[in-house]
Motif scaffolding. Structure first.
Motif, PDB file in Angstrom:
ATOM      1  N   VAL A  95       0.849  -1.160   0.096  1.00  0.00           N
ATOM      2  CA  VAL A  95      -0.086  -0.152  -0.048  1.00  0.00           C
ATOM      3  C   VAL A  95       0.857   1.247  -0.108  1.00  0.00           C
ATOM      4  O   VAL A  95       0.748   2.262  -0.762  1.00  0.00           O
TER       5      VAL A  95
ATOM      6  N   THR B 147      -6.219   6.245   2.158  1.00  0.00           N
ATOM      7  CA  THR B 147      -5.808   4.790   2.037  1.00  0.00           C
ATOM      8  C   THR B 147      -4.526   4.776   3.176  1.00  0.00           C
ATOM      9  O   THR B 147      -4.479   3.701   3.734  1.00  0.00           O
TER      10      THR B 147
ATOM     11  N   SER C  72      -5.599   5.066   6.685  1.00  0.00           N
ATOM     12  CA  SER C  72      -6.460   3.956   7.074  1.00  0.00           C
ATOM     13  C   SER C  72      -5.475   2.598   7.461  1.00  0.00           C
ATOM     14  O   SER C  72      -5.567   2.087   8.471  1.00  0.00           O
ATOM     15  N   VAL C  73      -4.658   2.315   6.556  1.00  0.00           N
ATOM     16  CA  VAL C  73      -3.494   1.371   6.782  1.00  0.00           C
ATOM     17  C   VAL C  73      -2.582   1.725   8.062  1.00  0.00           C
ATOM     18  O   VAL C  73      -2.470   0.642   8.719  1.00  0.00           O
ATOM     19  N   THR C  74      -2.411   2.673   7.982  1.00  0.00           N
ATOM     20  CA  THR C  74      -1.462   3.195   9.482  1.00  0.00           C
ATOM     21  C   THR C  74      -2.201   2.974  10.550  1.00  0.00           C
ATOM     22  O   THR C  74      -1.680   2.293  11.540  1.00  0.00           O
TER      23      THR C  74
ATOM     24  N   TRP D 162     -10.556  -0.556  10.169  1.00  0.00           N
ATOM     25  CA  TRP D 162      -9.420   0.368   9.578  1.00  0.00           C
ATOM     26  C   TRP D 162      -8.993  -0.399   8.193  1.00  0.00           C
ATOM     27  O   TRP D 162      -8.894   0.348   7.094  1.00  0.00           O
ATOM     28  N   MET D 163      -8.773  -1.589   8.541  1.00  0.00           N
ATOM     29  CA  MET D 163      -8.130  -2.274   6.959  1.00  0.00           C
ATOM     30  C   MET D 163      -9.298  -2.632   5.969  1.00  0.00           C
ATOM     31  O   MET D 163      -9.125  -2.525   4.835  1.00  0.00           O
TER      32      MET D 163
ATOM     33  N   CYS E 106      -9.638   0.741   4.465  1.00  0.00           N
ATOM     34  CA  CYS E 106      -8.670   0.846   3.573  1.00  0.00           C
ATOM     35  C   CYS E 106      -8.890   0.182   2.143  1.00  0.00           C
ATOM     36  O   CYS E 106      -8.589   0.791   0.998  1.00  0.00           O
ATOM     37  N   TYR E 107      -9.245  -1.074   2.283  1.00  0.00           N
ATOM     38  CA  TYR E 107      -9.637  -1.814   1.101  1.00  0.00           C
ATOM     39  C   TYR E 107     -10.700  -1.424   0.353  1.00  0.00           C
ATOM     40  O   TYR E 107     -10.814  -1.324  -0.862  1.00  0.00           O
TER      41      TYR E 107
ATOM     42  N   TYR F 105     -11.412   2.091   0.058  1.00  0.00           N
ATOM     43  CA  TYR F 105     -10.727   2.993  -0.641  1.00  0.00           C
ATOM     44  C   TYR F 105     -10.073   2.354  -2.060  1.00  0.00           C
ATOM     45  O   TYR F 105     -10.265   2.963  -2.984  1.00  0.00           O
TER      46      TYR F 105
ATOM     47  N   PHE G 184     -14.436   8.430   7.134  1.00  0.00           N
ATOM     48  CA  PHE G 184     -13.129   8.150   7.964  1.00  0.00           C
ATOM     49  C   PHE G 184     -13.288   8.768   9.246  1.00  0.00           C
ATOM     50  O   PHE G 184     -12.837   8.056  10.375  1.00  0.00           O
TER      51      PHE G 184
END
Length: 403
Positions: free
Chosen positions: A118, A154, A157-159, A176-177, A180-181, A183, A359
């Motif tokens: 990512v 993105t 979110s992954v952070t 959160w994951m 992220c996905y 997005y 978010f």
């Protein structure tokens, strides 16, 4: 009775998971080969060929001809972004299935690979955006702003998903994951809309189709991420979480602000004629459907006494109501800061409103859980209060004859 009610939901969740996996596996080779013709003219491109078959070759050629110069200035970052984006379409299903199948080692290894990919893929996208003027993006400045917002969402979110995993908070990590996905899924869904919307809006060039699509892609993907997180959640109550952070007066005011925002957006887009009416339809129809489903799920969770689900639906419903108000409030400052005309600024803020507020709702839910966890931890560390000493019983004198 509860099992009978949950069976259709589980079946729907399985179908949605299968569809997501199929879309990801199908789009992965399309993403990886999408930029081959720009690096070597005449090279095969699966996505371009399929889109030409779905609509017309002229529809595709007319749109992609305008991309030669902008893509040529950032070809290497874009190739990195697209190839790694295809890899993410493969790693995503691995993450989902390993979590569902309870394979922690595979999930951890795939998760590390996913996060690194990512960051690298989004770095390539960031270089492209930095080297491309907003007006040179496909579909104009509105699309550039939407892409930049998705990129930021993105990465953040992954952070936050990584931080939740480190702090051993699996439910927040999952949310959160999935966000992220969600997005990331805007990429394959946009290609599907390039091929599907011409059936509803025949005769429009792909750039105009692109403008209609970005009006609702943000709301669709974040709503899908919310549905997925609720489907995977087994918890119904949380002893630390009591009450709500969105009480009835707040939710009521959010509805009023949302109604005012929708009215303002409607007037602004209708003033632009046929193009504005298309954008308004592209925004309002998915928005109303999303609102109706969220409201229904919130009321159902309330009737069941499912406090955890009720709070999550309530926070996201509040955020969804505030999205049009945010879009309306940002239109003027965004237009002034980027020298955009009113129509472009309005289309841009409408395109990012739901994604930004989803978010924010996920962040607020995370703070809610972290606050409850920290409160419970501090309460467990406090020593038990010592019981107050009891006063001594009064001493009585014995009568003389008893001595």
């Amino acid at each position: 009775m509860n099992r009978l009610k949950q069976a259709p939901r589980k079946r729907a969740a399985r179908i949605a998971a299968v569809v997501t996996v199929v879309v990801c596996l199908t789009y992965a080779p399309i993403a990886m080969t999408e930029l081959w013709p720009y690096a070597r003219p005449g090279a095969p491109a699966i996505g371009e060929w399929l889109l030409g078959k779905a609509v017309t070759p002229g529809y595709v050629a007319e749109a992609l001809a305008t991309r030669i110069a902008p893509y040529g200035r950032s070809l290497i970052p874009l190739v990195v972004h697209s190839v790694l984006g295809g890899a993410l379409m493969l790693l995503g299903p691995v993450q989902l299935l390993s979590a569902v199948r309870r394979r922690p080692r595979l999930h951890r290894v795939a998760g590390v690979a996913f996060a690194v990919t990512v960051y690298a893929s989004m770095a390539g996208a960031a270089l492209y955006l930095l080297r491309t003027a907003p007006e040179d993006a496909f579909g104009g400045a509105s699309f550039w702003i939407v892409l930049a917002t998705i990129l930021i969402g993105t990465v953040l979110s992954v952070t936050f998903g990584i931080l939740a995993a480190v702090r051993r908070m699996p439910e927040l990590h999952q949310r959160w994951m999935l966000l992220c996905y969600g997005y990331l899924m805007t990429a394959p869904l946009l290609r599907l809309e390039w091929g599907g919307l011409p059936l509803l809006l025949p005769g429009l060039p792909m750039e105009e189709i692109n403008r209609v699509a970005i009006m609702h892609l943000g709301s669709i993907v974040v709503f899908a991420a919310l549905l997925a997180s609720r489907a995977l959640t087994r918890r119904t109550t949380s002893p630390q979480i009591k009450g709500t952070w969105a009480p009835t007066p707040v939710l009521f005011l959010a509805h009023l602000a949302g109604a005012a925002g929708i009215a303002w957006i409607t007037v602004g887009l209708l003033a632009e004629g046929a193009s504005g009416r298309r954008l308004l339809g592209g925004f309002l129809i998915p928005y109303v459907i999303t609102y109706a489903v969220m409201l229904h799920r919130h009321r159902a969770a309330t009737r069941r006494g499912d406090a955890w689900a009720r709070e999550e639906w309530r926070l996201h419903l509040t955020a969804l109501c505030l999205a049009p108000a945010l879009s309306a409030a940002l239109t003027v400052p965004l237009g002034m800061s980027m020298s955009l005309d009113r129509y472009t600024a309005l289309a841009s803020t409408v395109g990012i409103g739901c994604g930004v507020l989803a978010f924010a709702a996920t962040a607020l839910l995370s703070l809610r859980v972290v606050h409850a966890r920290e409160t419970a931890r501090r309460a467990s560390l406090e020593p038990d209060p010592q019981p107050a000493p009891q006063p001594a019983a009064p001493r009585t004198e014995q009568p003389a004859h008893a001595q």
